[in-house]
Design a protein around this motif. Structure first.
Motif, PDB file in Angstrom:
ATOM      1  N   VAL A 115       5.634   3.827  -8.392  1.00 31.36           N
ATOM      2  CA  VAL A 115       4.623   2.976  -7.765  1.00 31.36           C
ATOM      3  C   VAL A 115       4.915   2.826  -6.275  1.00 31.36           C
ATOM      4  N   ALA A 116       6.181   2.549  -5.939  1.00 33.01           N
ATOM      5  CA  ALA A 116       6.544   2.368  -4.530  1.00 33.01           C
ATOM      6  C   ALA A 116       6.276   3.636  -3.729  1.00 33.01           C
ATOM      7  N   THR A 117       6.612   4.786  -4.306  1.00 32.84           N
ATOM      8  CA  THR A 117       6.391   6.053  -3.620  1.00 32.84           C
ATOM      9  C   THR A 117       4.901   6.311  -3.421  1.00 32.84           C
ATOM     10  N   VAL A 125       2.216   1.048   2.852  1.00 35.35           N
ATOM     11  CA  VAL A 125       2.944  -0.210   2.657  1.00 35.35           C
ATOM     12  C   VAL A 125       4.311   0.108   2.064  1.00 35.35           C
ATOM     13  N   ASP A 126       5.348  -0.462   2.688  1.00 33.73           N
ATOM     14  CA  ASP A 126       6.682  -0.329   2.128  1.00 33.73           C
ATOM     15  C   ASP A 126       6.838  -1.334   0.994  1.00 33.73           C
ATOM     16  N   THR A 127       7.073  -0.829  -0.190  1.00 42.90           N
ATOM     17  CA  THR A 127       7.223  -1.667  -1.369  1.00 42.90           C
ATOM     18  C   THR A 127       8.669  -1.626  -1.821  1.00 42.90           C
ATOM     19  N   LEU A 198      -5.745   4.497  -4.578  1.00 43.72           N
ATOM     20  CA  LEU A 198      -4.438   3.889  -4.855  1.00 43.72           C
ATOM     21  C   LEU A 198      -3.979   4.223  -6.273  1.00 43.72           C
ATOM     22  N   LEU A 199      -4.883   4.104  -7.237  1.00 39.73           N
ATOM     23  CA  LEU A 199      -4.517   4.404  -8.617  1.00 39.73           C
ATOM     24  C   LEU A 199      -4.214   5.885  -8.788  1.00 39.73           C
ATOM     25  N   ARG A 200      -4.988   6.738  -8.152  1.00 38.47           N
ATOM     26  CA  ARG A 200      -4.708   8.172  -8.232  1.00 38.47           C
ATOM     27  C   ARG A 200      -3.317   8.488  -7.693  1.00 38.47           C
ATOM     28  N   ALA A 201      -2.977   7.893  -6.558  1.00 38.24           N
ATOM     29  CA  ALA A 201      -1.675   8.164  -5.944  1.00 38.24           C
ATOM     30  C   ALA A 201      -0.530   7.673  -6.828  1.00 38.24           C
TER      31      ALA A 201
END
Length: 287
Positions: A115-117, A125-127, A198-201
């Motif tokens: 998810v973070a990647t 956004v850095d998660t 976002l979901l695709r990524a």
């Protein structure tokens, strides 16, 4: 013509358009890929519960997305809620039969890395990752929780697997935050809050990390998962208190995540205590 006056109207909030299920399927479902099906429902109690109930009959790679959840759960059955279409609320079914079961505990940590990647590439956004299952973003100078991950065994030993649920706040506004320590991608300054890309990524990132981990037989070091998780884990280097069942606790500096995915705490007495996600009730900052 006056639009229907109903809270169920999917277009009632133009800042939060519905997901395009057909477009998501075209982008993510392919021969030889991990994702075998993708369904988007307007509302449900819990996507984890729904997928878990069908774990034996569904093939690996089933994805269930909800625009709204009324009975969403975190670890230890903690409840949370969010406005419709304000985030990404989805679960996936994984069946890593060739990986030893004792290594399946890495799946929620792997999902956090994925998810973070994915968000770093798609939203800018850095998660950060709070062990074991929280997703953190920076809002102003504050570190806030923007999401969480829940992994559950589901189905029979022969046909079941692991259902992994992800809840991520995307467009949640300040006046909608359930607690002051919550955050969202929008509040963290994301360059996009369009949930479709976002979901695709995120799902593409999860497919890649899961594939590498599975190919390595679940060895977190061999597939660079352990190293990558440690690099993005905000818990490491901090003094924390692990609250355990029976009113017990361990206080120490979080110094490592070991090969079993456990957090290693170094106490003032010089003892290193590994604690597993299933062992703790809370992990809090220690004074």
């Amino acid at each position: 013509m006056t639009p229907p006056d109903t809270e169920d109207n999917r277009w009632s909030d133009l800042d939060r358009p519905p997901l395009n299920a057909a477009s998501l399927r075209r982008a993510l479902l392919r021969d030889g890929g991990l994702w075998s099906s993708l369904d988007v429902v307007p509302a449900t109690g819990s996507t984890n519960t729904d997928l878990a109930a069908r774990a034996d009959e569904l093939p690996e790679g089933a994805v269930l997305v909800a625009e709204e959840q009324s009975a969403a759960r975190g670890r230890l059955d903690r409840r949370w809620s969010a406005p419709p279409r304000s985030g990404l609320f989805f679960s996936v079914l994984l069946k890593p039969a060739e990986v030893p079961v004792e290594r399946w505990g890495w799946l929620p940590l792997l999902t956090g890395v994925a998810v973070a990647t994915g968000l770093s590439r798609s939203a800018g956004v850095d998660t950060a990752l709070k062990w074991p299952n929280d997703l953190l973003v920076t809002v102003g100078e504050d570190e806030r929780k923007a999401g969480g991950i829940l992994a559950e065994r589901a189905g029979s030993p022969d046909g079941g697997g692991v259902v992994i649920g992800v809840g991520l706040n995307v467009t949640l506004r300040e006046d909608e935050l359930p607690v002051p320590t919550a955050g969202s991608l929008a509040l963290a300054g994301a360059r996009t809050t369009d949930r479709d890309p976002l979901l695709r990524a995120v799902l593409r990132s999860l497919e890649r990390w899961y594939g590498d981990w599975r190919a390595a037989g679940g060895d977190p070091a061999a597939c660079a998962l352990q190293e990558t998780y440690a690099a993005g884990c905000a818990t490491l280097g901090r003094r924390v208190r692990a609250e355990l069942p029976g009113d017990r606790s361990i206080v120490g500096e979080a110094v490592a995540v070991d090969g079993d995915g456990r957090l290693v705490l170094a106490t003032e007495e010089g003892i290193q205590h590994p604690v597993g996600a299933a062992d703790i009730i809370h992990l809090r900052p220690a004074p």
